[in-house]
Each structure stands twice: as structure tokens, then as C-alpha cells.
Design an enzyme around this catalytic site. Sequence first.
Site, PDB file in Angstrom:
ATOM      1  CE  LYS A 136      47.551  22.361  48.634  1.00 41.61           C
ATOM      2  NZ  LYS A 136      47.288  21.450  47.563  1.00 41.61           N
ATOM      3  CD  GLU A 159      53.166  20.810  44.526  1.00 41.78           C
ATOM      4  OE1 GLU A 159      52.543  19.982  43.834  1.00 41.78           O
ATOM      5  OE2 GLU A 159      52.858  21.082  45.702  1.00 41.78           O
TER       6      GLU A 159
END
Length: 294
Positions: A166, A173
Amino acid sequence: MHIGLVGLGKMGNNMRARLRNAGIEVTGYDANPAVSDVASLADLAAALPGPRLVWVMVPHGKITDDVISGLADVLDAGDLVIDGGNSKWLDDEVHAKQLDAKGIRYMDAGVSGGVWGLDNGYGLMVGGADEDVATAMPVLDALRPEGPREEGLVHAGPVGAGHYTKMVHNGIEYAIMQAYGEGYELLEAKDLVKDVPGTFRAWQRGTVVRSWLLELLVRALDEDPTLKDLEGYVEDSGEGRWTLEEAIEHAVPMPAISASIFARFVSRQGSESPTMKAVAALRNQFGGHAVKKA
């Protein structure tokens, strides 16, 4: 199935609703009594059948540490705790050892989906033992998006692997958002282009840069076509920095991700950059993160 959920903020509350919609009974605890189903962690433990499964969805750091310590005091051997917050992967080893001393099992879960997860489902990256992932699979299946399991859920490895993946996801991102923001600024700077919001809207089908983040930028521009109501001030929540720390440790070049993080630092020095306004708008759209109004 009946589980406990600690932390009923923006994501936790939606996760409780999605789980209940899938037929899973959820007892939630939050420090805010207005949203909590029980008054304490002890009451939460008492409400759950054994062996218990408790999902933790609180901010990383001291708050997570305190919740894990509190659960260690009220749960029993054989129970399973899943940390679904954005904890640093190194913290997972600490928490796993702390709980293992009492025979309590531990998993970590990276969760992506922000405030949209209730309807769209959550992308899940989990770390833990095979048998613990199997125990948690009904919960994971209820939370993930519809479609093939492997397209919305990965058992990435042992404890810590979920939060590590993550972390890298969020580093990527950062760079994607920065690229969209920079493209937005250049389009705005060229008087030749008369419809910047329409340009981004037209990129949503058929182009190689289409994505959910692009759709959210279009949504933000629909609400404020020139982003005049936003300051170009962008926070970061930690994962990007941790990604760079790992890149340095393993000598992995990350020019795009590193540039995106440093751009956020510049934004806090009084920049009114259109690029950073676009990045701020994106963070608000997908995660409900606070923005500064102009």
C-alpha cells in the site's frame, strides 16, 4: 459472521455499512459515542463471539499503538486482529509480536478506495499467515470490489507485506496526481486551449492516460473549472516519504515519485501553483482530505 470494527471515521463508517450490506454482522467502536455501537474496547470484546475477528481502522502512529495495546488487554488467544489503517510496515512486526505474546493473531491490510469504497468496494493488499487470510476471507470478499478476486485483492506476503504494498501504491499515486496537475497547468497557460475541463473529460475514453484519478479530476473541474476556490497547498500522509526511504535503502531510482513529494513541500511555502491546486483537488475528491480555501 460477526466481527468488530474499531474506528468509524470517513472510511471505517462506510466499511461498516458495506459489510452489513453483505450480511456480515458488525459491532463498531469509536471514541465518538455518537457513531459507536459500544462504549469501550472491553464492551466490544464482550459483544463478539469467539474466536473474535477485530478490524482496526484508525490513523497510523500513536492512535494505532494505543488501540493494539487496548485490544491485547481484552482479547483472548486465538482471536485475530487486522490493522487496516495506513500504518508503516515496520510497525506491523511490533504489533504482531505484542499480540503474539498473548496468543492473538495479527494481519495487516492496505486499503484503497477512500470515501467511494462503500459503493465501489476497496482495493485490498493483505499481509499475514495463510490460515489467517483464509479466516478473514469472507470479510475481505465483502469489502473488495465486485469481479475477479485477484483484480481487487492480493495476499502480498507475510505480516507487513500488505502495508508495504500500500505504501508503494500511494507513492505511485503521488506521481500520477502530480502529472495530471502539471498537465492541467500547462493547458491553462496556453491561450490556444479554450476548454481545459473539456479536454480532461475527453481523455476518459480511448486514451492511454484514462483512469479513476482522471475521472475525479474531471469531477473537481466540474465543481470549480479554474480551481479558483482552492489554495495550492498539498499535505502528505506519510506513505510517499516511506516509499522514498525504501527506494534509498534499496538503491531504486524514483525520480517521478520523489519530484511529486518535493512539489508538495514547495506548495506549503506560499505557492499558488495551478498544478498543486489540481493535486489538492484530487486528494479531496478521492479521500475527503481537507483542502485550504483561497
